[in-house]
Design an enzyme around this catalytic site. Structure first.
Site, PDB file in Angstrom:
ATOM      1  CE  LYS A  10      -1.137  -4.836   3.110  1.00 24.45           C
ATOM      2  NZ  LYS A  10      -1.382  -6.022   2.781  1.00 24.45           N
ATOM      3  CE1 TYR A  22      -3.763  -2.888   5.127  1.00 22.56           C
ATOM      4  CE2 TYR A  22      -2.490  -1.131   4.261  1.00 22.56           C
ATOM      5  CZ  TYR A  22      -3.236  -2.069   4.234  1.00 22.56           C
ATOM      6  OH  TYR A  22      -3.650  -2.667   2.989  1.00 22.56           O
ATOM      7  CB  SER A  25      -0.920  -0.121   1.360  1.00 22.06           C
ATOM      8  OG  SER A  25      -1.173   1.232   1.694  1.00 22.06           O
ATOM      9  CB  SER A  26       0.287   4.478  -1.238  1.00 22.86           C
ATOM     10  OG  SER A  26      -0.955   4.879  -0.900  1.00 22.86           O
ATOM     11  CB  CYS A  27      -0.306   3.927   4.154  1.00 27.03           C
ATOM     12  SG  CYS A  27      -0.614   1.943   4.660  1.00 27.03           S
ATOM     13  CG  HIS A  57     -10.393   2.765   2.377  1.00 29.91           C
ATOM     14  ND1 HIS A  57     -10.416   1.151   2.310  1.00 29.91           N
ATOM     15  CD2 HIS A  57      -9.343   2.958   3.059  1.00 29.91           C
ATOM     16  CE1 HIS A  57      -9.129   0.913   2.900  1.00 29.91           C
ATOM     17  NE2 HIS A  57      -8.579   1.790   3.364  1.00 29.91           N
TER      18      HIS A  57
HETATM   19  P1  GDP Z   1      -6.412   6.878   4.523  1.00 27.33           P
HETATM   20  O1  GDP Z   1      -6.030   7.146   3.062  1.00 27.33           O
HETATM   21  O2  GDP Z   1      -5.808   5.815   5.109  1.00 27.33           O
HETATM   22  O3  GDP Z   1      -6.478   8.296   5.212  1.00 27.33           O
HETATM   23  O4  GDP Z   1      -7.819   6.379   4.301  1.00 27.33           O
HETATM   24  P2  GDP Z   1      -9.363   6.891   3.974  1.00 27.33           P
HETATM   25  O5  GDP Z   1     -10.067   6.456   2.846  1.00 27.33           O
HETATM   26  O6  GDP Z   1     -10.051   6.168   5.288  1.00 27.33           O
HETATM   27  O7  GDP Z   1      -9.460   8.315   4.209  1.00 27.33           O
HETATM   28  C1  GDP Z   1      -9.199   9.337   3.437  1.00 27.33           C
HETATM   29  C2  GDP Z   1      -9.408  10.698   3.605  1.00 27.33           C
HETATM   30  O8  GDP Z   1     -10.895  10.987   3.619  1.00 27.33           O
HETATM   31  C3  GDP Z   1      -9.082  11.209   5.189  1.00 27.33           C
HETATM   32  O9  GDP Z   1      -8.458  12.623   5.055  1.00 27.33           O
HETATM   33  C4  GDP Z   1     -10.574  11.241   5.832  1.00 27.33           C
HETATM   34  O10 GDP Z   1     -10.469  12.026   6.921  1.00 27.33           O
HETATM   35  C5  GDP Z   1     -11.442  11.603   4.639  1.00 27.33           C
HETATM   36  N1  GDP Z   1     -12.813  11.328   4.784  1.00 27.33           N
HETATM   37  C6  GDP Z   1     -13.665  12.172   4.670  1.00 27.33           C
HETATM   38  N2  GDP Z   1     -14.861  11.639   5.039  1.00 27.33           N
HETATM   39  C7  GDP Z   1     -14.804  10.301   4.974  1.00 27.33           C
HETATM   40  C8  GDP Z   1     -15.583   8.997   5.468  1.00 27.33           C
HETATM   41  O11 GDP Z   1     -16.794   9.227   5.444  1.00 27.33           O
HETATM   42  N3  GDP Z   1     -14.977   7.919   5.634  1.00 27.33           N
HETATM   43  C9  GDP Z   1     -13.384   7.805   5.503  1.00 27.33           C
HETATM   44  N4  GDP Z   1     -12.991   6.623   5.571  1.00 27.33           N
HETATM   45  N5  GDP Z   1     -12.596   8.914   5.160  1.00 27.33           N
HETATM   46  C10 GDP Z   1     -13.387  10.092   5.068  1.00 27.33           C
END
Ligand code: GDP
Length: 308
Positions: A141, A137, A108-110, A180
Protein backbone atom coordinates in the site's frame (compact mmCIF):
# COMPACT_ATOMS: atom_id res chain seq x y z
CA UNK A 1 -17.02 15.41 -13.25
CA UNK A 2 -19.52 14.70 -16.01
CA UNK A 3 -22.42 12.55 -14.79
CA UNK A 4 -22.13 10.31 -17.87
CA UNK A 5 -18.37 9.80 -17.46
CA UNK A 6 -17.13 6.22 -17.72
CA UNK A 7 -15.94 5.09 -14.28
CA UNK A 8 -14.00 1.87 -13.76
CA UNK A 9 -14.30 0.51 -10.23
CA UNK A 10 -11.51 -2.04 -9.87
CA UNK A 11 -12.78 -4.43 -7.20
CA UNK A 12 -16.40 -3.58 -7.98
CA UNK A 13 -17.77 -6.73 -6.35
CA UNK A 14 -15.91 -6.38 -3.06
CA UNK A 15 -17.26 -4.72 0.09
CA UNK A 16 -15.73 -1.31 -0.64
CA UNK A 17 -16.19 -1.53 -4.42
CA UNK A 18 -19.89 -2.35 -4.16
CA UNK A 19 -20.39 0.48 -1.63
CA UNK A 20 -18.67 2.81 -4.09
CA UNK A 21 -20.94 1.73 -6.90
CA UNK A 22 -24.07 2.32 -4.78
CA UNK A 23 -22.80 5.78 -3.74
CA UNK A 24 -21.88 6.76 -7.31
CA UNK A 25 -25.32 5.66 -8.52
CA UNK A 26 -27.04 7.62 -5.73
CA UNK A 27 -25.33 10.71 -7.11
CA UNK A 28 -26.56 9.95 -10.64
CA UNK A 29 -23.43 8.40 -12.17
CA UNK A 30 -24.55 5.51 -14.34
CA UNK A 31 -21.71 4.60 -16.65
CA UNK A 32 -19.91 2.32 -14.23
CA UNK A 33 -17.80 -0.60 -15.39
CA UNK A 34 -15.85 -3.34 -13.67
CA UNK A 35 -15.48 -7.07 -13.96
CA UNK A 36 -15.26 -9.87 -11.45
CA UNK A 37 -11.81 -11.26 -10.67
CA UNK A 38 -12.75 -14.41 -12.64
CA UNK A 39 -13.49 -12.32 -15.75
CA UNK A 40 -10.47 -10.04 -15.38
CA UNK A 41 -7.42 -11.01 -13.36
CA UNK A 42 -5.95 -7.65 -12.36
CA UNK A 43 -2.65 -9.37 -11.55
CA UNK A 44 -2.26 -10.19 -15.23
CA UNK A 45 -0.51 -7.32 -16.98
CA UNK A 46 -1.58 -8.09 -20.55
CA UNK A 47 -5.20 -8.71 -19.52
CA UNK A 48 -5.27 -5.32 -17.77
CA UNK A 49 -3.76 -3.57 -20.78
CA UNK A 50 -6.33 -5.21 -23.07
CA UNK A 51 -9.13 -4.08 -20.75
CA UNK A 52 -7.93 -0.46 -20.71
CA UNK A 53 -7.39 -0.35 -24.48
CA UNK A 54 -10.85 -1.80 -25.10
CA UNK A 55 -12.85 0.12 -22.49
CA UNK A 56 -10.90 3.39 -22.20
CA UNK A 57 -12.29 4.38 -18.80
CA UNK A 58 -12.16 8.10 -18.01
CA UNK A 59 -12.04 7.67 -14.23
CA UNK A 60 -10.71 4.86 -12.07
CA UNK A 61 -11.25 3.92 -8.44
CA UNK A 62 -8.79 1.27 -7.33
CA UNK A 63 -10.63 -0.66 -4.62
CA UNK A 64 -9.35 -4.08 -5.72
CA UNK A 65 -6.97 -5.69 -3.27
CA UNK A 66 -6.09 -8.91 -1.56
CA UNK A 67 -7.49 -8.20 1.92
CA UNK A 68 -7.85 -10.16 5.13
CA UNK A 69 -7.74 -10.00 8.89
CA UNK A 70 -4.79 -10.41 11.21
CA UNK A 71 -4.47 -14.22 10.91
CA UNK A 72 -4.76 -14.24 7.11
CA UNK A 73 -2.03 -11.59 6.91
CA UNK A 74 0.25 -13.56 9.24
CA UNK A 75 -0.26 -16.77 7.29
CA UNK A 76 0.21 -15.41 3.76
CA UNK A 77 2.49 -12.34 3.83
CA UNK A 78 4.03 -13.12 0.42
CA UNK A 79 0.60 -13.32 -1.23
CA UNK A 80 -0.52 -10.05 0.37
CA UNK A 81 2.62 -8.34 -0.88
CA UNK A 82 2.76 -9.86 -4.37
CA UNK A 83 -0.93 -9.72 -5.27
CA UNK A 84 -1.42 -6.14 -4.10
CA UNK A 85 1.74 -4.92 -5.82
CA UNK A 86 0.71 -6.64 -9.06
CA UNK A 87 -2.87 -5.32 -9.02
CA UNK A 88 -1.92 -1.74 -8.28
CA UNK A 89 1.09 -1.69 -10.65
CA UNK A 90 -1.13 -2.77 -13.52
CA UNK A 91 -4.12 -0.57 -12.77
CA UNK A 92 -2.12 2.57 -11.96
CA UNK A 93 0.30 2.18 -14.85
CA UNK A 94 -2.35 1.53 -17.50
CA UNK A 95 -4.49 4.34 -16.11
CA UNK A 96 -1.54 6.58 -16.94
CA UNK A 97 -0.92 4.95 -20.34
CA UNK A 98 -4.55 5.20 -21.41
CA UNK A 99 -4.99 8.81 -20.28
CA UNK A 100 -7.33 8.29 -17.30
CA UNK A 101 -8.39 11.76 -16.08
CA UNK A 102 -8.37 10.87 -12.42
CA UNK A 103 -7.65 7.84 -10.25
CA UNK A 104 -8.31 7.23 -6.57
CA UNK A 105 -6.20 4.59 -4.80
CA UNK A 106 -7.43 3.02 -1.58
CA UNK A 107 -4.60 2.24 0.81
CA UNK A 108 -4.94 1.60 4.56
CA UNK A 109 -4.11 2.93 8.03
CA UNK A 110 -1.71 -0.02 8.48
CA UNK A 111 0.86 1.93 6.45
CA UNK A 112 1.79 3.87 9.60
CA UNK A 113 4.54 2.71 11.98
CA UNK A 114 3.60 0.22 14.70
CA UNK A 115 4.41 2.60 17.52
CA UNK A 116 3.17 5.72 15.80
CA UNK A 117 2.07 8.65 18.00
CA UNK A 118 -1.74 8.69 18.20
CA UNK A 119 -3.78 9.97 16.49
CA UNK A 120 -1.70 9.28 13.37
CA UNK A 121 -1.14 12.25 11.12
CA UNK A 122 -0.44 11.88 7.41
CA UNK A 123 3.07 13.26 7.96
CA UNK A 124 4.04 10.27 10.18
CA UNK A 125 4.29 7.96 7.15
CA UNK A 126 7.67 6.14 7.04
CA UNK A 127 8.73 7.49 10.43
CA UNK A 128 9.30 4.06 11.99
CA UNK A 129 9.07 0.25 11.73
CA UNK A 130 5.84 -1.32 10.51
CA UNK A 131 3.57 -3.68 12.44
CA UNK A 132 4.92 -7.18 11.56
CA UNK A 133 1.48 -8.87 11.38
CA UNK A 134 0.58 -6.92 8.24
CA UNK A 135 3.90 -5.79 6.85
CA UNK A 136 3.41 -7.35 3.39
CA UNK A 137 0.10 -5.58 2.89
CA UNK A 138 1.45 -2.30 4.28
CA UNK A 139 4.56 -2.30 2.05
CA UNK A 140 2.35 -2.82 -1.01
CA UNK A 141 0.00 0.00 0.00
CA UNK A 142 2.91 2.37 0.67
CA UNK A 143 4.28 1.54 -2.80
CA UNK A 144 0.86 2.29 -4.30
CA UNK A 145 0.50 5.68 -2.72
CA UNK A 146 4.10 6.60 -3.66
CA UNK A 147 3.40 5.42 -7.19
CA UNK A 148 0.43 7.79 -7.43
CA UNK A 149 2.54 10.69 -6.18
CA UNK A 150 5.47 9.92 -8.48
CA UNK A 151 3.27 9.48 -11.55
CA UNK A 152 1.70 12.87 -10.75
CA UNK A 153 5.15 14.39 -10.50
CA UNK A 154 6.68 12.84 -13.59
CA UNK A 155 3.65 12.43 -15.87
CA UNK A 156 1.34 15.15 -14.60
CA UNK A 157 -1.44 12.69 -13.80
CA UNK A 158 -4.23 13.33 -11.28
CA UNK A 159 -3.95 10.25 -9.03
CA UNK A 160 -5.01 10.65 -5.40
CA UNK A 161 -4.87 8.27 -2.41
CA UNK A 162 -6.84 7.71 0.76
CA UNK A 163 -5.86 5.89 3.98
CA UNK A 164 -9.00 4.43 5.54
CA UNK A 165 -9.17 3.08 9.09
CA UNK A 166 -10.48 -0.49 9.59
CA UNK A 167 -13.62 -0.86 7.48
CA UNK A 168 -16.61 -3.21 7.89
CA UNK A 169 -20.05 -3.47 6.33
CA UNK A 170 -22.36 -4.99 3.76
CA UNK A 171 -20.52 -7.43 1.52
CA UNK A 172 -17.85 -8.14 4.14
CA UNK A 173 -16.09 -11.50 4.32
CA UNK A 174 -17.43 -13.45 7.33
CA UNK A 175 -14.92 -16.30 7.26
CA UNK A 176 -14.16 -16.98 10.95
CA UNK A 177 -10.40 -17.43 10.37
CA UNK A 178 -9.65 -14.98 7.56
CA UNK A 179 -11.99 -12.07 8.12
CA UNK A 180 -11.44 -8.79 9.95
CA UNK A 181 -12.61 -8.40 13.51
CA UNK A 182 -16.17 -7.06 13.06
CA UNK A 183 -17.30 -9.67 10.51
CA UNK A 184 -15.41 -12.44 12.34
CA UNK A 185 -17.06 -11.65 15.66
CA UNK A 186 -20.54 -11.23 14.12
CA UNK A 187 -20.27 -14.77 12.80
CA UNK A 188 -18.82 -16.17 16.04
CA UNK A 189 -21.47 -14.56 18.29
CA UNK A 190 -24.28 -15.54 15.92
CA UNK A 191 -23.17 -19.17 15.79
CA UNK A 192 -22.70 -19.29 19.56
CA UNK A 193 -26.24 -17.93 20.00
CA UNK A 194 -27.71 -20.53 17.67
CA UNK A 195 -25.81 -23.38 19.29
CA UNK A 196 -26.43 -22.14 22.86
CA UNK A 197 -22.72 -22.05 23.55
CA UNK A 198 -21.46 -20.89 26.95
CA UNK A 199 -18.85 -18.52 25.63
CA UNK A 200 -17.24 -16.96 22.56
CA UNK A 201 -13.49 -16.77 22.14
CA UNK A 202 -12.15 -13.37 21.14
CA UNK A 203 -8.56 -13.19 19.92
CA UNK A 204 -5.88 -11.30 21.83
CA UNK A 205 -6.01 -9.46 25.15
CA UNK A 206 -8.96 -7.26 24.19
CA UNK A 207 -6.81 -4.20 24.88
CA UNK A 208 -5.88 -3.40 21.26
CA UNK A 209 -7.82 -0.43 19.97
CA UNK A 210 -9.27 0.02 16.50
CA UNK A 211 -11.02 2.81 14.63
CA UNK A 212 -13.89 1.33 12.65
CA UNK A 213 -15.88 2.78 9.78
CA UNK A 214 -18.93 1.58 7.87
CA UNK A 215 -18.00 0.96 4.21
CA UNK A 216 -20.82 3.21 2.92
CA UNK A 217 -19.16 6.12 4.75
CA UNK A 218 -15.79 5.29 3.24
CA UNK A 219 -17.37 5.28 -0.24
CA UNK A 220 -18.99 8.64 0.48
CA UNK A 221 -15.62 10.12 1.54
CA UNK A 222 -13.88 8.72 -1.55
CA UNK A 223 -16.42 10.28 -3.91
CA UNK A 224 -16.26 13.55 -1.97
CA UNK A 225 -12.47 13.68 -2.54
CA UNK A 226 -12.76 12.41 -6.10
CA UNK A 227 -15.04 15.31 -6.93
CA UNK A 228 -13.26 17.99 -4.92
CA UNK A 229 -9.52 17.30 -4.54
CA UNK A 230 -6.54 17.21 -6.90
CA UNK A 231 -2.97 17.26 -5.63
CA UNK A 232 -0.21 15.23 -4.06
CA UNK A 233 -1.46 15.08 -0.46
CA UNK A 234 -3.12 11.89 0.71
CA UNK A 235 -5.99 11.80 3.18
CA UNK A 236 -6.72 9.76 6.28
CA UNK A 237 -10.36 8.65 6.28
CA UNK A 238 -11.99 7.64 9.54
CA UNK A 239 -14.34 8.59 12.30
CA UNK A 240 -11.72 10.18 14.59
CA UNK A 241 -12.45 7.84 17.52
CA UNK A 242 -11.54 4.28 18.42
CA UNK A 243 -12.72 1.46 20.68
CA UNK A 244 -10.97 -1.39 22.48
CA UNK A 245 -11.54 -4.90 21.09
CA UNK A 246 -13.06 -5.77 24.48
CA UNK A 247 -15.66 -2.98 24.20
CA UNK A 248 -16.28 -3.94 20.57
CA UNK A 249 -16.85 -7.59 21.51
CA UNK A 250 -19.45 -6.56 24.13
CA UNK A 251 -21.15 -4.30 21.58
CA UNK A 252 -21.37 -7.09 18.97
CA UNK A 253 -22.60 -9.52 21.64
CA UNK A 254 -25.40 -7.05 22.45
CA UNK A 255 -26.37 -6.46 18.79
CA UNK A 256 -26.43 -10.19 18.04
CA UNK A 257 -28.26 -10.97 21.30
CA UNK A 258 -25.89 -13.60 22.69
CA UNK A 259 -26.39 -14.30 26.41
CA UNK A 260 -23.19 -16.19 27.19
CA UNK A 261 -19.69 -15.06 28.18
CA UNK A 262 -16.61 -13.79 26.40
CA UNK A 263 -13.15 -15.34 26.81
CA UNK A 264 -10.00 -13.70 25.54
CA UNK A 265 -7.57 -16.02 23.80
CA UNK A 266 -4.24 -14.40 24.66
CA UNK A 267 -2.33 -16.95 22.58
CA UNK A 268 -3.61 -14.99 19.55
CA UNK A 269 -1.91 -11.70 18.60
CA UNK A 270 -3.21 -8.18 19.28
CA UNK A 271 -1.40 -6.73 16.29
CA UNK A 272 -0.95 -2.99 16.38
CA UNK A 273 -1.74 -1.67 19.90
CA UNK A 274 -3.66 1.32 18.57
CA UNK A 275 -4.50 2.59 15.08
CA UNK A 276 -6.35 5.87 15.42
CA UNK A 277 -6.20 8.27 12.49
CA UNK A 278 -5.96 12.03 12.72
CA UNK A 279 -8.77 13.02 10.36
CA UNK A 280 -8.50 16.78 10.77
CA UNK A 281 -7.34 17.37 7.16
CA UNK A 282 -10.44 15.65 5.77
CA UNK A 283 -12.69 17.44 8.25
CA UNK A 284 -11.17 20.75 7.21
CA UNK A 285 -11.86 19.86 3.57
CA UNK A 286 -15.54 19.46 4.58
CA UNK A 287 -16.22 15.77 5.18
CA UNK A 288 -17.36 13.94 8.32
CA UNK A 289 -18.64 10.37 8.78
CA UNK A 290 -22.37 9.62 9.24
CA UNK A 291 -22.87 6.10 10.58
CA UNK A 292 -22.39 5.46 14.27
CA UNK A 293 -20.66 2.17 15.15
CA UNK A 294 -23.67 0.42 16.70
CA UNK A 295 -25.90 1.36 13.76
CA UNK A 296 -23.27 0.13 11.28
CA UNK A 297 -22.89 -3.18 13.13
CA UNK A 298 -26.70 -3.59 13.16
CA UNK A 299 -26.89 -3.03 9.40
CA UNK A 300 -24.03 -5.46 8.81
CA UNK A 301 -25.64 -8.09 11.04
CA UNK A 302 -28.99 -7.70 9.22
CA UNK A 303 -27.19 -8.27 5.94
CA UNK A 304 -25.37 -11.30 7.37
CA UNK A 305 -28.73 -12.75 8.47
CA UNK A 306 -30.10 -12.43 4.93
CA UNK A 307 -27.05 -14.32 3.66
CA UNK A 308 -27.30 -17.24 6.05
P1 GDP B 1 -5.86 -5.60 12.14
O1 GDP B 1 -6.37 -4.22 12.37
O2 GDP B 1 -4.98 -5.71 10.95
O3 GDP B 1 -5.20 -6.15 13.38
O4 GDP B 1 -7.13 -6.47 11.74
P2 GDP B 1 -8.25 -7.38 12.40
O5 GDP B 1 -9.56 -6.74 12.13
O6 GDP B 1 -8.07 -8.77 11.87
O7 GDP B 1 -7.99 -7.44 13.97
C1 GDP B 1 -8.20 -6.39 14.84
C2 GDP B 1 -8.03 -6.82 16.28
O8 GDP B 1 -9.14 -7.63 16.69
C3 GDP B 1 -6.77 -7.64 16.59
O9 GDP B 1 -6.26 -7.22 17.84
C4 GDP B 1 -7.33 -9.06 16.71
O10 GDP B 1 -6.54 -9.90 17.51
C5 GDP B 1 -8.68 -8.79 17.37
N1 GDP B 1 -9.67 -9.88 17.22
C6 GDP B 1 -10.38 -10.44 18.23
N2 GDP B 1 -11.17 -11.43 17.78
C7 GDP B 1 -10.99 -11.47 16.43
C8 GDP B 1 -11.57 -12.29 15.41
O11 GDP B 1 -12.40 -13.18 15.63
N3 GDP B 1 -11.16 -12.03 14.13
C9 GDP B 1 -10.23 -11.06 13.84
N4 GDP B 1 -9.88 -10.86 12.57
N5 GDP B 1 -9.67 -10.29 14.80
C10 GDP B 1 -10.05 -10.49 16.08
Amino acid sequence: MDISAKIFIAGRNGMVGSSLEREFRKRGYENIIGLSSKELDLKNQSAVEEFFSGEKPEYVVLAAARVGGIMANIESPAEFLYENLAIQNNVIHYSYRYGVKKLLFLASSCIYPRLCPQPMKEEYLLNGKLEPTNEGYAIAKIAGLKMCQMYNKQYDTDFISVMPCNVYGIGDNFDPQKSHVVAGLIRKFHQAKQENKEFVEVWGTGNARRELMFSEDLADACIFLFESYSGNEFFNVGTGSDISIKELAYLIKKVVGFDGNIKFDTTKPDGMPQKLLDVSALKKAGWVYKTDLEEGIRKTYEWFLKLS
